[in-house]
Write an enzyme that holds these catalytic residues in place. Sequence first.
Site, PDB file in Angstrom:
ATOM      1  N   TRP A 101      32.984  38.366  50.165  1.00 43.66           N
ATOM      2  CA  TRP A 101      34.110  38.463  51.092  1.00 43.66           C
ATOM      3  C   TRP A 101      33.831  39.472  52.194  1.00 43.66           C
ATOM      4  O   TRP A 101      34.260  39.268  53.341  1.00 43.66           O
ATOM      5  CB  TRP A 101      35.387  38.783  50.325  1.00 43.66           C
ATOM      6  CG  TRP A 101      35.675  37.728  49.299  1.00 43.66           C
ATOM      7  CD1 TRP A 101      35.646  37.859  47.944  1.00 43.66           C
ATOM      8  CD2 TRP A 101      35.960  36.339  49.555  1.00 43.66           C
ATOM      9  NE1 TRP A 101      35.916  36.653  47.338  1.00 43.66           N
ATOM     10  CE2 TRP A 101      36.105  35.701  48.295  1.00 43.66           C
ATOM     11  CE3 TRP A 101      36.102  35.586  50.719  1.00 43.66           C
ATOM     12  CZ2 TRP A 101      36.392  34.343  48.171  1.00 43.66           C
ATOM     13  CZ3 TRP A 101      36.382  34.222  50.598  1.00 43.66           C
ATOM     14  CH2 TRP A 101      36.523  33.629  49.339  1.00 43.66           C
ATOM     15  N   ASP A 173      40.216  45.328  53.053  1.00 42.76           N
ATOM     16  CA  ASP A 173      40.713  44.100  52.434  1.00 42.76           C
ATOM     17  C   ASP A 173      40.915  44.413  50.963  1.00 42.76           C
ATOM     18  O   ASP A 173      39.957  44.610  50.220  1.00 42.76           O
ATOM     19  CB  ASP A 173      39.692  42.978  52.621  1.00 42.76           C
ATOM     20  CG  ASP A 173      40.009  41.731  51.799  1.00 42.76           C
ATOM     21  OD1 ASP A 173      41.136  41.643  51.255  1.00 42.76           O
ATOM     22  OD2 ASP A 173      39.132  40.849  51.707  1.00 42.76           O
ATOM     23  N   LYS A 197      47.081  37.413  43.995  1.00 39.68           N
ATOM     24  CA  LYS A 197      46.376  38.014  42.861  1.00 39.68           C
ATOM     25  C   LYS A 197      47.332  38.879  42.028  1.00 39.68           C
ATOM     26  O   LYS A 197      47.525  38.654  40.846  1.00 39.68           O
ATOM     27  CB  LYS A 197      45.229  38.891  43.358  1.00 39.68           C
ATOM     28  CG  LYS A 197      44.350  38.266  44.422  1.00 39.68           C
ATOM     29  CD  LYS A 197      43.362  37.288  43.884  1.00 39.68           C
ATOM     30  CE  LYS A 197      42.356  36.901  44.952  1.00 39.68           C
ATOM     31  NZ  LYS A 197      41.318  35.972  44.491  1.00 39.68           N
TER      32      LYS A 197
END
Length: 362
Positions: A101, A173, A197
């Site tokens: 990511w 992030d 999440k």
Amino acid sequence: MRVINFNPGPAGLPLPALERARDELIDFQGSGMSVMEHSHRGKEYEAVHDETISLLTELLGIPDTHQVLFLTGGASQQFAQVPMNFLHPGTSADYLMTGVWSEKAYDEARIVGQARIAATTVGPDKRYVRVPGQGELQLDPRAAYVHLTSNNTLYGTQWHTWPEVGSVPLIADMSSDFMWKPTDVSRFAFLYAGAQKNLGPSGVLIAVARKDFIAQGRRDIPKIFRYSLHAENNSLYNTPPTLAIYLCRNVLAWMKEQGGLAGMEARNRQKGELLYRSLDANAGFYRAPVERESRSFMNVVFHLPTPELDATFVAEAKKAGMVGLKGHRISGGIRASLYNAVSVDDVRALVSFLEEFARKKG
């Protein structure tokens, strides 16, 4: 009967939050309609909107210097939107590479402007098994910002000490470990996290932004992509994902009842320690590749002796009522995602299963 859900995201939600939604789904607070049918300009929804911001502010201890934003497009959109806002012409941004990511965020920044890799821990096999130490960071003191990914969902690594970046704005992030424990948000100029999440369903992204930082964002980009515009309109410039925000409200209220973020941290550390202790005790059968000081408390990855045994493990776990354990297609193996809604008893059940599996197959 509900299964034990170890999915990496969208992930499981606390049952009390779902039950509250069930009870209010058809008729929200006697209004004669569902919360998802209300206008985002109406007082019924705006009360939910404001309560969600209030709970986030309380649980995180967000200072007056920062503001909550509700955005869409997930973290993947923010990979592009962050440099669109903050990477001014003639400047460069630093990226700390700890997984797939962070690689994707870096790639998007390079499309918008200048970006450089200030640290990377990728191995010769293209995998990551740790986060970099402070001494490995090669930071530019003139950088527009430093960007990191706080938790690596694919490879199971996590930052446990934030890097020192001087006066350069720090952006994170935090999609896969946001609010797993108390966090000093004042250290960040901008942080963002997909809700799916730890906080709610897919569809909404939560950001916490330093007000003076986003006010300096670029104005030569379309209005809808300007963080400052969303801040000025309390995230109501356009229609937000109202149902997703409502469900986040329910989850945040549950978290508060569980002792807030201190309670979440105690619970999450206990879960991680239970699972890692069992894996280490059965190291002749299970291989946990991440270096100990970088191990994630959210995504525990490990491998069995063969890919065939990995597949058998996943299949038999599903029969035992545990789902979501198959590793990512890039990293393979097994991945147990221990997000906030996963209970200590859920992890105890997994530990019992994997120890019995090792006895049978080892």
